[in-house]
Design a protein around this motif. Structure first.
Motif, mmCIF file in Angstrom:
data_model
loop_
_atom_site.group_PDB
_atom_site.id
_atom_site.type_symbol
_atom_site.label_atom_id
_atom_site.label_comp_id
_atom_site.label_asym_id
_atom_site.label_seq_id
_atom_site.Cartn_x
_atom_site.Cartn_y
_atom_site.Cartn_z
ATOM 1 N N SER A 62 0.845 -1.187 0.000
ATOM 2 C CA SER A 62 0.000 0.000 0.000
ATOM 3 C C SER A 62 0.883 1.239 0.000
ATOM 4 O O SER A 62 1.815 1.345 0.809
ATOM 5 C CB SER A 62 -0.919 0.021 1.226
ATOM 6 O OG SER A 62 -1.869 -1.028 1.160
ATOM 7 N N VAL A 63 0.603 2.148 -0.932
ATOM 8 C CA VAL A 63 1.368 3.381 -1.061
ATOM 9 C C VAL A 63 0.436 4.558 -0.805
ATOM 10 O O VAL A 63 -0.662 4.625 -1.367
ATOM 11 C CB VAL A 63 2.006 3.498 -2.460
ATOM 12 C CG1 VAL A 63 2.670 4.854 -2.638
ATOM 13 C CG2 VAL A 63 3.028 2.384 -2.664
ATOM 14 N N SER A 64 0.875 5.489 0.020
ATOM 15 C CA SER A 64 0.067 6.647 0.365
ATOM 16 C C SER A 64 -0.385 7.400 -0.876
ATOM 17 O O SER A 64 0.408 7.647 -1.795
ATOM 18 C CB SER A 64 0.871 7.586 1.272
ATOM 19 O OG SER A 64 0.137 8.744 1.581
ATOM 20 N N THR A 71 4.763 -4.387 -6.355
ATOM 21 C CA THR A 71 6.165 -4.043 -6.134
ATOM 22 C C THR A 71 7.044 -5.234 -6.518
ATOM 23 O O THR A 71 6.558 -6.353 -6.711
ATOM 24 C CB THR A 71 6.439 -3.680 -4.665
ATOM 25 O OG1 THR A 71 6.292 -4.858 -3.851
ATOM 26 C CG2 THR A 71 5.483 -2.604 -4.188
ATOM 27 N N ARG A 76 10.083 -2.015 -4.389
ATOM 28 C CA ARG A 76 10.018 -0.870 -5.306
ATOM 29 C C ARG A 76 8.749 -0.950 -6.146
ATOM 30 O O ARG A 76 8.393 -2.001 -6.689
ATOM 31 C CB ARG A 76 11.249 -0.847 -6.208
ATOM 32 C CG ARG A 76 12.546 -0.625 -5.463
ATOM 33 C CD ARG A 76 13.719 -0.479 -6.413
ATOM 34 N NE ARG A 76 13.568 0.675 -7.294
ATOM 35 C CZ ARG A 76 14.411 0.982 -8.263
ATOM 36 N NH1 ARG A 76 15.459 0.207 -8.502
ATOM 37 N NH2 ARG A 76 14.230 2.051 -9.007
ATOM 38 N N THR A 77 8.085 0.179 -6.275
ATOM 39 C CA THR A 77 6.841 0.253 -7.043
ATOM 40 C C THR A 77 7.089 -0.090 -8.508
ATOM 41 O O THR A 77 8.070 0.349 -9.105
ATOM 42 C CB THR A 77 6.242 1.667 -6.928
ATOM 43 O OG1 THR A 77 6.009 1.964 -5.544
ATOM 44 C CG2 THR A 77 4.931 1.775 -7.692
ATOM 45 N N ASP A 146 12.627 6.591 -8.190
ATOM 46 C CA ASP A 146 12.169 6.001 -6.930
ATOM 47 C C ASP A 146 13.392 5.483 -6.192
ATOM 48 O O ASP A 146 14.089 4.576 -6.669
ATOM 49 C CB ASP A 146 11.190 4.855 -7.190
ATOM 50 C CG ASP A 146 9.801 5.342 -7.586
ATOM 51 O OD1 ASP A 146 9.547 6.550 -7.467
ATOM 52 O OD2 ASP A 146 8.991 4.501 -8.020
ATOM 53 N N GLY A 150 8.221 2.186 -1.148
ATOM 54 C CA GLY A 150 7.132 3.117 -0.830
ATOM 55 C C GLY A 150 7.096 4.330 -1.716
ATOM 56 O O GLY A 150 6.084 5.040 -1.776
ATOM 57 N N ASP A 151 8.209 4.612 -2.425
ATOM 58 C CA ASP A 151 8.207 5.735 -3.369
ATOM 59 C C ASP A 151 7.317 5.402 -4.574
ATOM 60 O O ASP A 151 7.282 4.257 -5.041
ATOM 61 C CB ASP A 151 9.618 6.027 -3.876
ATOM 62 C CG ASP A 151 10.472 6.756 -2.857
ATOM 63 O OD1 ASP A 151 9.916 7.158 -1.821
ATOM 64 O OD2 ASP A 151 11.680 6.918 -3.106
ATOM 65 N N ALA A 152 6.610 6.415 -5.059
ATOM 66 C CA ALA A 152 5.800 6.255 -6.276
ATOM 67 C C ALA A 152 5.878 7.558 -7.068
ATOM 68 O O ALA A 152 4.863 8.109 -7.499
ATOM 69 C CB ALA A 152 4.360 5.896 -5.939
ATOM 70 N N GLN A 155 4.192 7.971 -10.564
ATOM 71 C CA GLN A 155 2.743 7.944 -10.764
ATOM 72 C C GLN A 155 2.257 9.173 -11.521
ATOM 73 O O GLN A 155 2.431 10.309 -11.093
ATOM 74 C CB GLN A 155 2.030 7.860 -9.415
ATOM 75 C CG GLN A 155 0.506 7.908 -9.481
ATOM 76 C CD GLN A 155 -0.102 6.639 -10.039
ATOM 77 O OE1 GLN A 155 0.608 5.771 -10.528
ATOM 78 N NE2 GLN A 155 -1.407 6.517 -9.967
#
Length: 326
Positions: A62-64, A71, A76-77, A146, A150-152, A155
């Motif tokens: 889950s990414v904010s 991932t 990594r996303t 990234d 958690g980095d995205a 997007q």
């Protein structure tokens, strides 16, 4: 796990780069965007490009502000690219694009999955000969910017890159680097004057090309590539699809390398007509609303168009009694 057969097509040949200055005052620059696919082969793999892992891994996190995303094994996303295709799977991200968006490479080992439906996982052979992991048919990538799990940051980049959801669809809707104005109704607001190309699934004809309002496009057997033979009364019955320049072009579902144009000699100075795979595009005057295909098979010379620019000869009750325009 076994990869589905549809996930391993042959790599398609792509066009060469170049600049085209036209009488319409448009400049066509190819092979400049990060997402352009203009070469069949890549140079030798850069030293900083990650090698294929011993075993590719797909997990869910889950990414904010984005939600659940897929991932790799390091958290990594992973992303998908709108200019790629899923059916059949094909990657169009090469060279500079692949440096910014390193593909998730595969080998002969099974892809390890956790929280992802393994029936959605496959691989596709890239134009450079490497195998790339796919999800729901979509090739998967990392984003070089990234830096940690958690980095995205990728997007919404360029309005074409999105984190992959566990279903293979786009995750979230956040666009961190929008290159387009906010989406408005097609044909109005900031999209007025744009040439918009889309595809839709017709129940009788399959995937066909339309404009942004859903109006069906057609091609004419008496034309030739880059040559129109529809003018006068024909043009009144089969209005041309105008081309308003590459800076005002929106394409979804059709390879941009197939898009070009010609300058009309029977219209206003500088008036241009859209070409798909070299063929002039038209509307049918009797198509009254989005979704109509009344022009299909008229006089056995007018046909709806596939996303590859080919004619679809399946008849769908075309108005054969209409004048056809020529």
């Amino acid at each position: 796990m076994q990869f589905p057969r549809w996930a391993i097509p042959a790599a398609a040949a792509l066009t060469a780069s170049g600049v085209l200055l036209t009488a319409c005052g448009q400049e066509r620059q190819q092979n400049t965007s990060a997402g352009s696919a203009q070469q069949v082969r890549q140079p030798k793999t850069p030293a900083n490009e990650p090698a294929a892992p011993e075993t590719a891994t797909l997990e869910v996190a889950s990414v904010s502000e984005v939600g659940k995303v897929v991932t790799d094994g390091e958290g990594r996303t992973l992303y998908r690219f709108d200019k790629d295709t899923a059916r059949p799977p094909a990657s169009t991200c090469l060279d500079a694009c692949a440096k910014a968006w390193p593909p998730v490479l595969a080998n002969d080992q099974e892809v390890q999955v956790k929280g992802v439906d393994e029936t959605l996982v496959g691989k596709v052979k890239r134009p450079d000969g490497k195998w790339q992991v796919t999800l729901g048919g979509w090739p998967l990538y990392r984003y070089a910017k990234d830096q940690s799990p958690g980095d995205a940051k990728g997007q919404g980049v360029q309005g074409t890159w999105y984190a992959a959801a566990p279903t293979g669809k786009k995750a979230g809707a956040k666009a961190t680097q929008p290159s387009r104005p906010p989406r408005q109704a097609e044909g109005g607001g900031r999209w007025a004057g744009w040439t918009t190309i889309k595809v839709r699934q017709d129940p009788d004809l399959g995937m066909i090309v339309t404009d942004g309002k859903g109006r069906t496009m057609y091609r004419f057997d008496k034309d030739r590539p880059k040559v129109t033979n529809c003018s006068g009364d024909c043009r009144a019955k089969w209005p041309i699809v105008p081309f308003n320049g590459f800076k005002k072009l929106r394409v979804t579902g059709v390879d941009r390398s197939l898009i070009s144009f010609i300058e009309r000699k029977d219209g206003k100075p500088g008036e241009c007509q859209l070409l798909i795979n070299g063929w002039p595009m038209y509307y049918f005057a009797k198509d009254a609303q989005a979704g109509d295909t009344k022009g299909q098979a008229v006089q056995n010379v007018w046909w709806v168009v596939s996303p590859q620019g080919k004619k679809i000869t399946t008849k769908a009750g075309g108005d054969g009694g209409y004048g056809g325009g020529y």
